[in-house]
Design a protein around this motif. Sequence first.
Motif, PDB file in Angstrom:
ATOM      1  N   SER A 159       0.838  -1.193   0.000  1.00 28.88           N
ATOM      2  CA  SER A 159       0.000   0.000   0.000  1.00 28.88           C
ATOM      3  C   SER A 159       0.870   1.239   0.000  1.00 28.88           C
ATOM      4  O   SER A 159       2.045   1.192   0.363  1.00 28.88           O
ATOM      5  N   GLY A 160       0.268   2.375  -0.412  1.00 26.67           N
ATOM      6  CA  GLY A 160       1.034   3.591  -0.570  1.00 26.67           C
ATOM      7  C   GLY A 160       2.010   3.423  -1.728  1.00 26.67           C
ATOM      8  O   GLY A 160       1.718   2.801  -2.746  1.00 26.67           O
ATOM      9  N   ILE A 161       3.215   4.001  -1.584  1.00 22.09           N
ATOM     10  CA  ILE A 161       4.323   3.695  -2.492  1.00 22.09           C
ATOM     11  C   ILE A 161       5.123   2.583  -1.829  1.00 22.09           C
ATOM     12  O   ILE A 161       5.526   2.704  -0.665  1.00 22.09           O
ATOM     13  N   ALA A 178      -7.681   1.915  -0.392  1.00 22.63           N
ATOM     14  CA  ALA A 178      -8.685   2.940  -0.317  1.00 22.63           C
ATOM     15  C   ALA A 178      -8.137   4.272   0.210  1.00 22.63           C
ATOM     16  O   ALA A 178      -8.510   5.341  -0.275  1.00 22.63           O
ATOM     17  N   LEU A 179      -7.237   4.229   1.199  1.00 17.38           N
ATOM     18  CA  LEU A 179      -6.855   5.440   1.924  1.00 17.38           C
ATOM     19  C   LEU A 179      -5.348   5.621   1.956  1.00 17.38           C
ATOM     20  O   LEU A 179      -4.792   6.060   2.964  1.00 17.38           O
ATOM     21  N   TYR A 180      -4.669   5.327   0.844  1.00 14.83           N
ATOM     22  CA  TYR A 180      -3.210   5.285   0.896  1.00 14.83           C
ATOM     23  C   TYR A 180      -2.530   6.316   0.003  1.00 14.83           C
ATOM     24  O   TYR A 180      -1.310   6.416   0.009  1.00 14.83           O
ATOM     25  N   ALA A 181      -3.267   7.108  -0.783  1.00 12.99           N
ATOM     26  CA  ALA A 181      -2.621   8.183  -1.536  1.00 12.99           C
ATOM     27  C   ALA A 181      -1.965   9.172  -0.583  1.00 12.99           C
ATOM     28  O   ALA A 181      -0.940   9.781  -0.896  1.00 12.99           O
ATOM     29  N   ARG A 182      -2.546   9.308   0.591  1.00 11.39           N
ATOM     30  CA  ARG A 182      -2.025  10.234   1.596  1.00 11.39           C
ATOM     31  C   ARG A 182      -0.632   9.841   2.064  1.00 11.39           C
ATOM     32  O   ARG A 182       0.058  10.656   2.696  1.00 11.39           O
ATOM     33  N   ARG A 183      -0.185   8.624   1.791  1.00  9.26           N
ATOM     34  CA  ARG A 183       1.180   8.233   2.131  1.00  9.26           C
ATOM     35  C   ARG A 183       2.180   8.649   1.055  1.00  9.26           C
ATOM     36  O   ARG A 183       3.381   8.511   1.252  1.00  9.26           O
ATOM     37  N   ALA A 184       1.677   9.114  -0.080  1.00  6.09           N
ATOM     38  CA  ALA A 184       2.545   9.504  -1.193  1.00  6.09           C
ATOM     39  C   ALA A 184       2.644  11.012  -1.363  1.00  6.09           C
ATOM     40  O   ALA A 184       3.684  11.527  -1.763  1.00  6.09           O
ATOM     41  N   PHE A 185       1.557  11.737  -1.066  1.00  5.52           N
ATOM     42  CA  PHE A 185       1.560  13.192  -1.226  1.00  5.52           C
ATOM     43  C   PHE A 185       0.401  13.776  -0.433  1.00  5.52           C
ATOM     44  O   PHE A 185      -0.623  13.121  -0.210  1.00  5.52           O
ATOM     45  N   PRO A 186       0.531  15.030   0.033  1.00  2.00           N
ATOM     46  CA  PRO A 186      -0.618  15.693   0.666  1.00  2.00           C
ATOM     47  C   PRO A 186      -1.735  15.835  -0.363  1.00  2.00           C
ATOM     48  O   PRO A 186      -1.490  16.209  -1.521  1.00  2.00           O
ATOM     49  N   CYS A 187      -2.953  15.529   0.043  1.00  2.10           N
ATOM     50  CA  CYS A 187      -4.047  15.534  -0.932  1.00  2.10           C
ATOM     51  C   CYS A 187      -5.382  15.498  -0.209  1.00  2.10           C
ATOM     52  O   CYS A 187      -5.449  15.393   1.018  1.00  2.10           O
ATOM     53  N   SER A 411     -23.655 -11.351  11.395  1.00  4.32           N
ATOM     54  CA  SER A 411     -22.697 -10.248  11.426  1.00  4.32           C
ATOM     55  C   SER A 411     -22.327  -9.741  10.036  1.00  4.32           C
ATOM     56  O   SER A 411     -21.459  -8.880   9.899  1.00  4.32           O
ATOM     57  N   ALA A 412     -22.988 -10.248   8.992  1.00  7.14           N
ATOM     58  CA  ALA A 412     -22.692  -9.797   7.632  1.00  7.14           C
ATOM     59  C   ALA A 412     -23.111  -8.340   7.440  1.00  7.14           C
ATOM     60  O   ALA A 412     -24.053  -7.858   8.069  1.00  7.14           O
ATOM     61  N   ARG A 413     -22.396  -7.663   6.544  1.00  3.13           N
ATOM     62  CA  ARG A 413     -22.719  -6.288   6.192  1.00  3.13           C
ATOM     63  C   ARG A 413     -23.871  -6.238   5.196  1.00  3.13           C
ATOM     64  O   ARG A 413     -24.187  -7.222   4.549  1.00  3.13           O
ATOM     65  N   SER A 414     -24.407  -5.036   5.031  1.00  5.87           N
ATOM     66  CA  SER A 414     -25.261  -4.748   3.890  1.00  5.87           C
ATOM     67  C   SER A 414     -24.378  -4.388   2.702  1.00  5.87           C
ATOM     68  O   SER A 414     -23.231  -3.963   2.877  1.00  5.87           O
ATOM     69  N   ILE A 415     -24.910  -4.541   1.494  1.00  5.75           N
ATOM     70  CA  ILE A 415     -24.151  -4.103   0.320  1.00  5.75           C
ATOM     71  C   ILE A 415     -23.833  -2.619   0.432  1.00  5.75           C
ATOM     72  O   ILE A 415     -22.699  -2.188   0.216  1.00  5.75           O
ATOM     73  N   ARG A 416     -24.856  -1.845   0.780  1.00  9.50           N
ATOM     74  CA  ARG A 416     -24.674  -0.405   0.928  1.00  9.50           C
ATOM     75  C   ARG A 416     -24.693  -0.087   2.417  1.00  9.50           C
ATOM     76  O   ARG A 416     -25.722   0.213   2.997  1.00  9.50           O
ATOM     77  N   GLN A 417     -23.511  -0.178   3.021  1.00  7.34           N
ATOM     78  CA  GLN A 417     -23.373  -0.050   4.463  1.00  7.34           C
ATOM     79  C   GLN A 417     -23.017   1.395   4.824  1.00  7.34           C
ATOM     80  O   GLN A 417     -22.147   1.989   4.186  1.00  7.34           O
ATOM     81  N   PRO A 418     -23.660   1.981   5.823  1.00  4.02           N
ATOM     82  CA  PRO A 418     -23.224   3.309   6.260  1.00  4.02           C
ATOM     83  C   PRO A 418     -21.749   3.292   6.673  1.00  4.02           C
ATOM     84  O   PRO A 418     -21.283   2.336   7.309  1.00  4.02           O
ATOM     85  N   ILE A 419     -21.017   4.315   6.288  1.00  3.61           N
ATOM     86  CA  ILE A 419     -19.580   4.408   6.575  1.00  3.61           C
ATOM     87  C   ILE A 419     -19.384   5.379   7.729  1.00  3.61           C
ATOM     88  O   ILE A 419     -19.622   6.587   7.602  1.00  3.61           O
ATOM     89  N   GLN A 420     -18.950   4.848   8.872  1.00  9.08           N
ATOM     90  CA  GLN A 420     -18.791   5.673  10.060  1.00  9.08           C
ATOM     91  C   GLN A 420     -17.358   5.677  10.577  1.00  9.08           C
ATOM     92  O   GLN A 420     -17.044   6.394  11.525  1.00  9.08           O
ATOM     93  N   SER A 421     -16.488   4.857   9.973  1.00 12.85           N
ATOM     94  CA  SER A 421     -15.094   4.789  10.412  1.00 12.85           C
ATOM     95  C   SER A 421     -14.242   4.293   9.262  1.00 12.85           C
ATOM     96  O   SER A 421     -14.760   3.776   8.254  1.00 12.85           O
ATOM     97  N   THR A 422     -12.931   4.434   9.410  1.00 15.50           N
ATOM     98  CA  THR A 422     -12.041   3.889   8.376  1.00 15.50           C
ATOM     99  C   THR A 422     -12.163   2.374   8.313  1.00 15.50           C
ATOM    100  O   THR A 422     -12.001   1.774   7.242  1.00 15.50           O
ATOM    101  N   GLY A 423     -12.466   1.732   9.429  1.00 16.96           N
ATOM    102  CA  GLY A 423     -12.688   0.287   9.404  1.00 16.96           C
ATOM    103  C   GLY A 423     -13.859  -0.087   8.517  1.00 16.96           C
ATOM    104  O   GLY A 423     -13.822  -1.117   7.839  1.00 16.96           O
ATOM    105  N   ASP A 424     -14.901   0.735   8.506  1.00 12.05           N
ATOM    106  CA  ASP A 424     -16.042   0.473   7.617  1.00 12.05           C
ATOM    107  C   ASP A 424     -15.618   0.559   6.153  1.00 12.05           C
ATOM    108  O   ASP A 424     -16.116  -0.187   5.310  1.00 12.05           O
ATOM    109  N   ILE A 425     -14.710   1.475   5.839  1.00 11.92           N
ATOM    110  CA  ILE A 425     -14.242   1.599   4.449  1.00 11.92           C
ATOM    111  C   ILE A 425     -13.495   0.342   4.038  1.00 11.92           C
ATOM    112  O   ILE A 425     -13.774  -0.260   2.996  1.00 11.92           O
ATOM    113  N   HIS A 426     -12.541  -0.082   4.842  1.00 17.25           N
ATOM    114  CA  HIS A 426     -11.787  -1.278   4.505  1.00 17.25           C
ATOM    115  C   HIS A 426     -12.692  -2.513   4.485  1.00 17.25           C
ATOM    116  O   HIS A 426     -12.536  -3.402   3.644  1.00 17.25           O
TER     117      HIS A 426
END
Length: 910
Positions: A159-161, A178-187, A411-426
């Motif tokens: 991940s990242g570079i 998902a959240l790794y461009a920030r390891r390469a440049f401010p954005c 404990s399965a997710r919905s396809i369209r799950q509300p995103i409330q944390s970075t863990g939800d994104i991953h």
Amino acid sequence: MRLGHLGAAMGPLLALTLVGCLGTRREPPPARASTAPLTREAAPSDDGPRVLVPPGLRLDGRVRPTRQAVTLELDPRKQGFRGTADLELSLSESTPELWLHGEELSVESATLVVNGRRVPVAALPMGAVLAFIPEEPVGPGTATLHVEYTGRALAQEDSGIFREQEDGRWYAMTQFEALYARRAFPCFDEPSYKLPWQLTLRVRAEDGAFSNSPVQAEERGADGWKTVRFQPTPPLPSYLVAFAVGPFEVVDAGTAGRNAVPVRMLVPHGRGAEAAWAARITPPLLERLEAWFGTPYPFAKLDVVALPGVQGGAMEHPGLITFGTQGMLGPVEGDSVWRQRYFAETQAHELAHQWFGNLVTMAWWDDLWLNESFADWLAIKVVTQWQPGWRWDVRRVEARGHAMEEDQLVSARSIRQPIQSTGDIHGAFDGITYGKGAAVLAMFESWVGPDAFQLGVQRYLRTHARGTATTADFFQALSATVDRDVGPAFSTFLDQPGVPLVSMALTCPKDGPPRLALEQRRYLPLGSPGGAHSKRPWHVPLCVRYVAGGTEGRACTVLTEPTGTLVLDGAKGCPDAVHPNADGRGYYHALLLGDGLERLARGGGRGLTVPERRVLMDDARALVSSGDLNVAQALTLTTRLLRPEDPDLVEGAVAVVGGVRDEFVPTSHLPHRARFVRGLFGPLARRLGFEQRPGESEDERMLRPLLVWMVANVGEDPALRAEARRLTLRWLEDRSVLSQDAAYAVLGTAAASGDAALHQRLREALRTTPSGRERDLLFNALGTFKDPALSRASLDLLLAPEVDAREALPILFGQLAEPPTRAGAFAFLREHFESMLQRLPRDSAAWLLATGGYFCDAGQRQQVADFLGPHALRIDGGARALAQSLERVDLCIAQREALRPGLERFLGGY
């Protein structure tokens, strides 16, 4: 993005092994270290300077980027890199600070020009964000931010570079989703910020440099470096920016599509010949997709990069698609048919993203399904059209079944799950988003009609081209095309988890046409902690096929309430049989009440398509797990639906039989099960054998590693076991004697009953084998030894300095998959958990949380909870990953107790 999961990486042999333990499922997505949620407001202080409070999950929308340029000085041989970032910004109102994403970056200087006026600015790193603080509030208006900084490109990362070494040569590459461009440049590292990018790379003269867009200019300096400036990209979110640097070999694949787009394969040095399959099939797949979308490929070029090292999966960057080498490259002779077809489907998936996800991008991560579900669904459709002989529509049914395995969990997710944390994104990168989403799309496509659905998709893409869109935007486009509101029905599948179980009871009244009484509830397996009903009824589009009086008919409805009726208006008399899921396109398990299942089985499934037979097999397996069907009924149905001459049906039957876990079978009945397996599959397995024969079909080559392994190991066939050892010893002397597909089954079978001498031979081969492909085979085999001392010796390789722990993971998961070695493997993990975390990519911790899901015992479940519980608290998304593992254990325990008596009775006859 197509995830690199263990089943694909380890080959069909281990994929089959996993069926008997966890079902066929994807490994959890990588997870990150957790951070506490933070509020967005800046708090003034009466006693001193204003206190900075970083934004929460999303940046402050009052500042938006309109364009970004990045210059990087990068040498793949070194960990450090230097960069500059220039961002054009729009400020809607006055603001005291600018927040950008930036992680693991050291800012050396920053300047801000606002409305033509230079403003001094300070930079402060705060976790995953950077605060740029001008000496006075700035805005509204426009601004340009210039940042000079340094960062790190770590080795053996993903991940990242990150950097990889192959044959003494170093390469650098990127993975920002998902959240790794920030390891390469401010954005602004969120999908809603979609803007043009211009990338410039300063690299050593001997290295190649590649990015999303064509090269605009290249200058070589006297210092042995060169500067490569790329053309500005169309608007892209940060996670789709990509580049690769190193001594890549360029393979010209010609041009493709309406605009004659240049297509190239970029591969590690000296491996150009291995890209022949990828170069051959990429242009026709691109052209098929252009025809379906009705618009040309939307970017200026198409490079496909084979990433060196132990990388898995693939990523859809515009103009620079990336693959792990194991998936993209194949040997000139003896290539794996599994690999070739897997690459074709994955490449179709990534190419479909060029429209779904690149041309039109999701506005936020809760709509990730608009990217991944669509790409999975369309990939199968396009491959089926391109190569009808592959019968890839059967893969659609298989993928549906895999998704249902995951969706059965409370404990399965919905396809369209509300995103409330970075863990939800991953966590959104899982089998629900991909497999379930694709299956739901296939169902609704069938409901509205393929032509109308295609027109609705085209309308959606035209309306939102080069921008972002939401689920509501898609519903609006599709509804306008088909002239009915599809949103309410679609949403019942997108916004709640679970699989509908639809019961059907046939009645044939004297004074009217036959009819099916329908009832829906949530499917729940034995041992599930959930209630019997979903939060709201699904709107289930369902179609049945029937035979009445020698005439076939079809009837469809949408079941919107807990109960309903489907009248078979076209039936001339009471049907002889009713198939509950015509074409296998419905996302539901079907339970035929009364003698409905017996009617289907009685005729051996006569007149049913292969997908319809496979759906019945999948449903039978699921209904056994829920207690709605006994094991004898399921296995009998499977044998009646099986056609030995049809590899897809044999594969389906292998999955059903292999899905009966060893723990479910009393020890006294294991020989009975072996005789059942040999009787059902033995003749075909012995005819196929382990070695490829002249004139064999590709389907037979694909079937071999699954079927022959099943008969040799579960069926305990002594002749095949002896043959596997003999061929393994030959293979160790001459790697050309076996195809890659056959070698998985041969080495795995030999090792499963192997002794210390064979273990030593495999270890020695590993030390002298540089090829990733052959090392993969060896690691898989070393993970199947049953002797405790040999199993432990294999596990120790995960800690060996000369071994990349990523490539040795098949040893750990292979041993967890088998009851004799499971406890020892988990004990090893407990002993070396922190060391494993250090040796694996930093975002891989959730993989290790999945290990507890293999158990089937209350005492071991408690050990898993006690040990992994504290670790889960410090891993982003860890609580859900562990909850799913423990739920799987609970299901296994309950099903073992419920199914054993029926298995004893059934197997007692063999």
